[in-house]
Each structure stands twice: as C-alpha cells, then as structure tokens.
Design a protein around this motif. Sequence first.
Motif, PDB file in Angstrom:
ATOM      1  N   ASP A   8     -13.008 -57.841  84.909  1.00 31.62           N
ATOM      2  CA  ASP A   8     -13.444 -58.944  85.770  1.00 31.62           C
ATOM      3  C   ASP A   8     -12.341 -59.985  85.975  1.00 31.62           C
ATOM      4  OD1 ASP A   8     -15.497 -57.496  84.511  1.00 31.62           O
ATOM      5  OD2 ASP A   8     -16.951 -59.086  84.874  1.00 31.62           O
ATOM      6  N   ASP A  37     -16.842 -58.475  90.075  1.00 28.45           N
ATOM      7  CA  ASP A  37     -16.662 -59.906  89.789  1.00 28.45           C
ATOM      8  C   ASP A  37     -15.202 -60.304  90.025  1.00 28.45           C
ATOM      9  OD1 ASP A  37     -19.322 -60.282  89.372  1.00 28.45           O
ATOM     10  OD2 ASP A  37     -19.178 -60.729  87.229  1.00 28.45           O
ATOM     11  N   ASN A  67     -22.134 -59.023  90.108  1.00 27.40           N
ATOM     12  CA  ASN A  67     -23.129 -60.044  90.449  1.00 27.40           C
ATOM     13  C   ASN A  67     -22.501 -61.274  91.109  1.00 27.40           C
ATOM     14  OD1 ASN A  67     -22.163 -60.167  87.656  1.00 27.40           O
ATOM     15  ND2 ASN A  67     -23.390 -62.022  87.465  1.00 27.40           N
ATOM     16  N   HIS A  68     -21.287 -61.641  90.698  1.00 30.08           N
ATOM     17  CA  HIS A  68     -20.661 -62.800  91.339  1.00 30.08           C
ATOM     18  C   HIS A  68     -20.204 -62.487  92.772  1.00 30.08           C
ATOM     19  CE1 HIS A  68     -20.637 -65.823  88.165  1.00 30.08           C
ATOM     20  NE2 HIS A  68     -20.451 -64.834  87.313  1.00 30.08           N
ATOM     21  N   HIS A 123     -20.262 -52.090  87.614  1.00 29.64           N
ATOM     22  CA  HIS A 123     -19.980 -53.437  87.105  1.00 29.64           C
ATOM     23  C   HIS A 123     -20.646 -53.698  85.750  1.00 29.64           C
ATOM     24  CE1 HIS A 123     -18.958 -57.573  86.776  1.00 29.64           C
ATOM     25  NE2 HIS A 123     -20.229 -57.943  86.751  1.00 29.64           N
ATOM     26  N   THR A 185     -25.540 -54.250  88.374  1.00 34.97           N
ATOM     27  CA  THR A 185     -24.685 -55.449  88.419  1.00 34.97           C
ATOM     28  C   THR A 185     -25.009 -56.523  87.375  1.00 34.97           C
ATOM     29  OG1 THR A 185     -26.076 -56.593  90.056  1.00 34.97           O
ATOM     30  CG2 THR A 185     -24.313 -55.166  90.905  1.00 34.97           C
ATOM     31  N   HIS A 236     -18.439 -57.111  83.156  1.00 40.55           N
ATOM     32  CA  HIS A 236     -19.637 -57.973  83.098  1.00 40.55           C
ATOM     33  C   HIS A 236     -19.948 -58.630  81.759  1.00 40.55           C
ATOM     34  CE1 HIS A 236     -23.387 -59.659  84.426  1.00 40.55           C
ATOM     35  NE2 HIS A 236     -24.093 -58.969  83.560  1.00 40.55           N
TER      36      HIS A 236
HETATM   37 MN    MN Z   1     -20.781 -59.972  86.061  1.00 39.98          MN
END
Ligand code: MN
Length: 289
Positions: A8, A37, A67-68, A123, A185, A236
């Motif tokens: 990430d 991310d 997720n970001h 992720h 995610t 993550h």
């Molecule tokens: Mn994440």
Amino acid sequence: MTTYVIGDLQGCYDELQALLKHIDYQPKQDFLWFAGDIVNRGPKSLECLHFVKQLEQQGQAKIVLGNHDLHLLAAYAGFDKFLSKSDTLQEILQSEEAEELIDWLRKQPLMVKHPVYNTVMVHAGIPPQWSIKAAQGYAKEVETLLQSEDWKNALVNHLFGNQPNEWQETLSGWDRARYILNAFTRMRYCDANGALEFSLKSAPESDQKRQEAFPYEPWFVFSNRKNKAYEIFFGHWSTLGEIDAYQVHSTDTGCLWGGKLTAYALETKQRLTIKCSQQCQPKKRSKKS
Ligand SMILES: [Mn+2]
C-alpha cells in the motif's frame, strides 16, 4: 526480469521512488504489481496515482483496487459526506487530470492472476469458502458494475455498507455485490464460513487476543480454505507485519505510519524493504486504517 509486488502506497510517493532505487528497478524489464490503496492519508496521492496509471497503461504494471481507491472514486462521484478530515484526496479531485485518472481507476480489477505462476493478488483477502476460480467470477461481477455507465449510482447508493457480512451463493443484487467488494477490499478477520468482522483491526499477536476474537480469525488461517493452491498476495493490514506462511504474503508493512515499504520479488521469493520516513505520516496522527 523480475515481478515485484508492492504494498500500500497511500500517497507515499517519495518512499516509492526510494524503494524502486533500492531494488534497482529496471523499467524496461521488470514488472510491478501494486496491491491497492495507491492514494489517501499520505501527502502525494496525485503523484502516486499518475505514476501507477502511466506504468499500467504502458503494460508494465498491474494494480488491484483497495478501499481507499474506492473511497476516492466515491468522493469524485459526489459522495462528499464520506470525505473526512484525514482524507488527502483534494489534490486529485481538483486536478485537471481528475476525470482521466478516475476513469482509468474505476476500470482496474479487484483481483489479478499471474499468467504463469499459481499466484494472485487482491487488496484485502479472499474468503475461505471461495476457490480461486469462483473468486475470479465474483471479482468480475463487481468490476462490471464499476466499469458500467451507471458506476456513480452504484457506488454512491449501493456498494458501501457492512451488510450482509455473510456469504451465500444465493445472494443477489446489491447485497451480493456489497459482500464481494467488502471481502476483496476490507476483510481482515472472518469466521470459517467467511462471515466478515469489521471492527477488529489489530494483529492477533498473542493467543489471548486470538481467543478474544473467536470465532473470528485472520481470513487466511483456516485449514479448510478452498483457495490454498495459489499463493495470495495482499495489502491492507498494516499492523500484521511480514507474513510468508499459509500460502499468503502480506505486503502492507505500514509505510504510511513510519514503518516499511515492501517489494516482494515473485521470481526469487525475496522481500525487499525500505524504512519509511516520518514525512509521509499524516500530520494529525489518528487511528490506523
Ligand atoms: Mn486498505
């Protein structure tokens, strides 16, 4: 030729460049996998996104959505109510390139499979009850939604939320899509049937902590996991540390939090890391994400 899986970035662009120098990255030969991310919290999200996009479009890199990254897509789609003070996405949203960047980003996959090795990247993780073949199909279902003309409506009105947290093949519609997206995610802990637990974030560093979390365990430890024939790379989980066991490899080693940035070389099975500076850390240090 080496394929490196990079953890990430979250806007830590200077650290990425330092890592590439450290591993003696050869752009014309080497291939990069980014575990998602790419953006948010760190200071140089725009630079990170621009850099990764360019490599991907030149056929020299692949990424999976984190997720970001989805949060950025939602913010662009008008989901302002979910923008918080700790987000550092304004530079992208206000950039002249915004539309182009977003249009590219939403077309990126949730899962990448190596053309030769039995190796995949996601992720967050893959639920224990999914085979790799099934997971590929589920990923495709949600990728199709994000790539459709109606993607803004899908994200803003349907794809965010914690429910349902349990998987059944008979799930349908937005509930089905939401579970799939959350699993790929956001997952860290789940139970043996893939019921997701979102409130636990720390690593299970002691037996006592593991007992407290029962029946939830890190998604990759279940002995009946149906996707064990593949090596799974994921990011993550910045508090997890360096895991190379259970046929999985963690790559988020907490660069954003002053930890390390990781590049894992697939061909030599080597973990290469650099120590990250304080510079990338969010100014007001709040809870880890
Ligand atoms: Mn994440």
